[in-house]
Design a protein around this motif. Structure first.
Motif, PDB file in Angstrom:
ATOM      1  N   VAL A  13       0.820  -1.204   0.000  1.00 59.56           N
ATOM      2  CA  VAL A  13       0.000   0.000   0.000  1.00 59.56           C
ATOM      3  C   VAL A  13       0.858   1.260   0.000  1.00 59.56           C
ATOM      4  CG1 VAL A  13      -1.930  -1.119   1.215  1.00 59.56           C
ATOM      5  CG2 VAL A  13      -0.148   0.035   2.542  1.00 59.56           C
ATOM      6  N   ARG A  14       0.219   2.385  -0.361  1.00 62.19           N
ATOM      7  CA  ARG A  14       0.795   3.720  -0.190  1.00 62.19           C
ATOM      8  C   ARG A  14       0.034   4.376   0.947  1.00 62.19           C
ATOM      9  NH1 ARG A  14      -0.763   7.056  -3.509  1.00 62.19           N
ATOM     10  NH2 ARG A  14      -2.316   5.824  -4.573  1.00 62.19           N
ATOM     11  N   VAL A  15       0.646   5.406   1.551  1.00 67.05           N
ATOM     12  CA  VAL A  15       0.020   6.095   2.676  1.00 67.05           C
ATOM     13  C   VAL A  15       0.101   7.595   2.440  1.00 67.05           C
ATOM     14  CG1 VAL A  15       0.050   6.418   5.170  1.00 67.05           C
ATOM     15  CG2 VAL A  15       0.771   4.235   4.211  1.00 67.05           C
ATOM     16  N   ASP A  16      -1.028   8.275   2.670  1.00 66.61           N
ATOM     17  CA  ASP A  16      -1.045   9.733   2.544  1.00 66.61           C
ATOM     18  C   ASP A  16       0.060  10.345   3.406  1.00 66.61           C
ATOM     19  OD1 ASP A  16      -3.259   9.521   0.914  1.00 66.61           O
ATOM     20  OD2 ASP A  16      -4.698  10.137   2.457  1.00 66.61           O
ATOM     21  N   ASN A  17       0.780  11.313   2.846  1.00 65.21           N
ATOM     22  CA  ASN A  17       1.822  12.082   3.536  1.00 65.21           C
ATOM     23  C   ASN A  17       3.039  11.261   3.954  1.00 65.21           C
ATOM     24  OD1 ASN A  17       0.244  14.485   3.391  1.00 65.21           O
ATOM     25  ND2 ASN A  17      -0.952  13.713   5.122  1.00 65.21           N
ATOM     26  N   HIS A  18       3.249  10.101   3.313  1.00 63.39           N
ATOM     27  CA  HIS A  18       4.441   9.276   3.585  1.00 63.39           C
ATOM     28  C   HIS A  18       4.992   8.791   2.256  1.00 63.39           C
ATOM     29  CE1 HIS A  18       4.120   9.014   7.964  1.00 63.39           C
ATOM     30  NE2 HIS A  18       2.810   8.981   7.770  1.00 63.39           N
ATOM     31  N   GLU A  19       6.312   8.764   2.155  1.00 57.83           N
ATOM     32  CA  GLU A  19       6.990   8.274   0.953  1.00 57.83           C
ATOM     33  C   GLU A  19       7.223   6.779   1.074  1.00 57.83           C
ATOM     34  OE1 GLU A  19       7.970  10.012  -1.815  1.00 57.83           O
ATOM     35  OE2 GLU A  19       6.913  11.732  -0.974  1.00 57.83           O
ATOM     36  N   GLY A  20       7.144   6.082  -0.038  1.00 56.97           N
ATOM     37  CA  GLY A  20       7.508   4.677  -0.075  1.00 56.97           C
ATOM     38  C   GLY A  20       6.319   3.739  -0.131  1.00 56.97           C
ATOM     39  N   THR A  21       6.659   2.464  -0.227  1.00 57.75           N
ATOM     40  CA  THR A  21       5.682   1.386  -0.271  1.00 57.75           C
ATOM     41  C   THR A  21       5.683   0.692   1.081  1.00 57.75           C
ATOM     42  OG1 THR A  21       6.047   1.063  -2.631  1.00 57.75           O
ATOM     43  CG2 THR A  21       5.077  -0.777  -1.432  1.00 57.75           C
ATOM     44  N   PHE A  22       4.498   0.392   1.578  1.00 53.87           N
ATOM     45  CA  PHE A  22       4.352  -0.239   2.880  1.00 53.87           C
ATOM     46  C   PHE A  22       3.626  -1.573   2.733  1.00 53.87           C
ATOM     47  CE2 PHE A  22       4.964   4.177   3.695  1.00 53.87           C
ATOM     48  CZ  PHE A  22       5.676   4.238   4.889  1.00 53.87           C
ATOM     49  N   ILE A  23       3.823  -2.452   3.727  1.00 52.76           N
ATOM     50  CA  ILE A  23       3.141  -3.735   3.805  1.00 52.76           C
ATOM     51  C   ILE A  23       2.233  -3.695   5.034  1.00 52.76           C
ATOM     52  CG2 ILE A  23       3.426  -6.236   4.129  1.00 52.76           C
ATOM     53  CD1 ILE A  23       4.468  -5.219   1.464  1.00 52.76           C
ATOM     54  N   VAL A  24       0.999  -4.144   4.874  1.00 51.06           N
ATOM     55  CA  VAL A  24       0.067  -4.193   6.001  1.00 51.06           C
ATOM     56  C   VAL A  24       0.471  -5.358   6.899  1.00 51.06           C
ATOM     57  CG1 VAL A  24      -2.340  -4.481   6.675  1.00 51.06           C
ATOM     58  CG2 VAL A  24      -1.778  -3.247   4.563  1.00 51.06           C
ATOM     59  N   VAL A  25       0.737  -5.063   8.180  1.00 55.16           N
ATOM     60  CA  VAL A  25       1.151  -6.113   9.111  1.00 55.16           C
ATOM     61  C   VAL A  25       0.113  -6.400  10.191  1.00 55.16           C
ATOM     62  CG1 VAL A  25       3.619  -5.833   8.728  1.00 55.16           C
ATOM     63  CG2 VAL A  25       2.510  -4.488  10.498  1.00 55.16           C
ATOM     64  N   ARG A  26      -0.788  -5.457  10.468  1.00 53.77           N
ATOM     65  CA  ARG A  26      -1.831  -5.664  11.472  1.00 53.77           C
ATOM     66  C   ARG A  26      -3.039  -4.809  11.124  1.00 53.77           C
ATOM     67  NH1 ARG A  26      -3.560  -3.094  15.911  1.00 53.77           N
ATOM     68  NH2 ARG A  26      -4.536  -4.324  17.526  1.00 53.77           N
ATOM     69  N   ILE A  27      -4.228  -5.348  11.373  1.00 56.95           N
ATOM     70  CA  ILE A  27      -5.467  -4.644  11.059  1.00 56.95           C
ATOM     71  C   ILE A  27      -6.364  -4.632  12.292  1.00 56.95           C
ATOM     72  CG2 ILE A  27      -7.529  -4.653   9.601  1.00 56.95           C
ATOM     73  CD1 ILE A  27      -5.760  -6.412   7.677  1.00 56.95           C
ATOM     74  N   ASP A  28      -6.962  -3.472  12.547  1.00 52.37           N
ATOM     75  CA  ASP A  28      -7.960  -3.336  13.612  1.00 52.37           C
ATOM     76  C   ASP A  28      -9.249  -2.877  12.937  1.00 52.37           C
ATOM     77  OD1 ASP A  28      -9.651  -2.529  15.641  1.00 52.37           O
ATOM     78  OD2 ASP A  28      -8.069  -1.604  16.836  1.00 52.37           O
ATOM     79  N   PHE A  33      -8.151   0.990  11.821  1.00 48.77           N
ATOM     80  CA  PHE A  33      -6.740   1.346  11.776  1.00 48.77           C
ATOM     81  C   PHE A  33      -5.918   0.158  11.317  1.00 48.77           C
ATOM     82  CE2 PHE A  33      -8.113   4.343  15.143  1.00 48.77           C
ATOM     83  CZ  PHE A  33      -7.647   5.517  14.591  1.00 48.77           C
ATOM     84  N   ALA A  34      -4.720   0.443  10.780  1.00 49.56           N
ATOM     85  CA  ALA A  34      -3.788  -0.619  10.417  1.00 49.56           C
ATOM     86  C   ALA A  34      -2.371  -0.193  10.797  1.00 49.56           C
ATOM     87  CB  ALA A  34      -3.855  -0.910   8.924  1.00 49.56           C
ATOM     88  N   ASN A  35      -1.529  -1.173  11.062  1.00 49.90           N
ATOM     89  CA  ASN A  35      -0.102  -0.939  11.263  1.00 49.90           C
ATOM     90  C   ASN A  35       0.596  -1.365   9.978  1.00 49.90           C
ATOM     91  OD1 ASN A  35      -0.771  -0.212  13.846  1.00 49.90           O
ATOM     92  ND2 ASN A  35      -0.023  -2.080  14.791  1.00 49.90           N
ATOM     93  N   LEU A  36       1.537  -0.545   9.543  1.00 44.92           N
ATOM     94  CA  LEU A  36       2.202  -0.761   8.263  1.00 44.92           C
ATOM     95  C   LEU A  36       3.707  -0.749   8.438  1.00 44.92           C
ATOM     96  CD1 LEU A  36       0.080   1.893   6.349  1.00 44.92           C
ATOM     97  CD2 LEU A  36      -0.424  -0.535   6.584  1.00 44.92           C
ATOM     98  N   GLU A  37       4.384  -1.608   7.684  1.00 48.81           N
ATOM     99  CA  GLU A  37       5.844  -1.697   7.734  1.00 48.81           C
ATOM    100  C   GLU A  37       6.401  -1.255   6.391  1.00 48.81           C
ATOM    101  OE1 GLU A  37       8.474  -4.831   9.990  1.00 48.81           O
ATOM    102  OE2 GLU A  37       7.603  -5.689   8.191  1.00 48.81           O
ATOM    103  N   LEU A  38       7.424  -0.418   6.419  1.00 51.32           N
ATOM    104  CA  LEU A  38       8.041   0.069   5.190  1.00 51.32           C
ATOM    105  C   LEU A  38       8.659  -1.106   4.437  1.00 51.32           C
ATOM    106  CD1 LEU A  38       8.602   2.639   3.566  1.00 51.32           C
ATOM    107  CD2 LEU A  38      10.712   2.903   4.858  1.00 51.32           C
ATOM    108  N   TRP A  39       8.354  -1.197   3.144  1.00 47.88           N
ATOM    109  CA  TRP A  39       8.777  -2.329   2.301  1.00 47.88           C
ATOM    110  C   TRP A  39      10.287  -2.529   2.321  1.00 47.88           C
ATOM    111  CZ3 TRP A  39       6.772  -6.268  -0.400  1.00 47.88           C
ATOM    112  CH2 TRP A  39       7.513  -6.827  -1.428  1.00 47.88           C
ATOM    113  N   ASP A  40      11.080  -1.466   2.143  1.00 49.41           N
ATOM    114  CA  ASP A  40      12.530  -1.622   2.043  1.00 49.41           C
ATOM    115  C   ASP A  40      13.272  -1.279   3.342  1.00 49.41           C
ATOM    116  OD1 ASP A  40      11.980   1.037   1.819  1.00 49.41           O
ATOM    117  OD2 ASP A  40      13.186   1.377   0.041  1.00 49.41           O
ATOM    118  N   ASP A  41      12.556  -1.110   4.448  1.00 49.68           N
ATOM    119  CA  ASP A  41      13.163  -0.891   5.766  1.00 49.68           C
ATOM    120  C   ASP A  41      12.248  -1.521   6.816  1.00 49.68           C
ATOM    121  OD1 ASP A  41      14.493  -0.071   8.025  1.00 49.68           O
ATOM    122  OD2 ASP A  41      14.128   2.068   7.734  1.00 49.68           O
ATOM    123  N   PRO A  42      12.324  -2.853   6.954  1.00 50.27           N
ATOM    124  CA  PRO A  42      11.382  -3.578   7.798  1.00 50.27           C
ATOM    125  C   PRO A  42      11.311  -3.110   9.258  1.00 50.27           C
ATOM    126  CG  PRO A  42      12.615  -5.104   6.453  1.00 50.27           C
ATOM    127  CD  PRO A  42      13.235  -3.752   6.264  1.00 50.27           C
TER     128      PRO A  42
END
Length: 65
Positions: A13-28, A33-42
């Motif tokens: 996913v992409r996130v408003d006001n953040h650079e880069g690609t993220f992976i969804v790691v937790r969902i509420d 809400f969701a917690n996201l981890e940066l694709w190239d910086d885990p």
């Protein structure tokens, strides 16, 4: 008014006001809400990001081989 689509674990996913690609790691789903981890910086995690700020990166089917 339609509610934002709930992301799924493992989606890119992409996130408003953040650079880069993220992976969804937790969902509420209760609080939307969701917690996201940066694709190239885990080690870099964004906590409690609202579903409305998360945008699914759609795969280009023509590039899948």
């Amino acid at each position: 008014m339609t509610l934002p689509r709930a992301p799924r674990r493992g989606e890119r996913v992409r996130v408003d006001n953040h650079e880069g690609t993220f992976i969804v790691v937790r969902i509420d789903k209760i609080d939307s809400f969701a917690n996201l981890e940066l694709w190239d910086d885990p080690g870099h995690v964004l906590w409690d990001i609202p579903f409305g700020a998360i945008h699914l990166i759609r795969e280009d089917v023509s590039q899948a081989a």
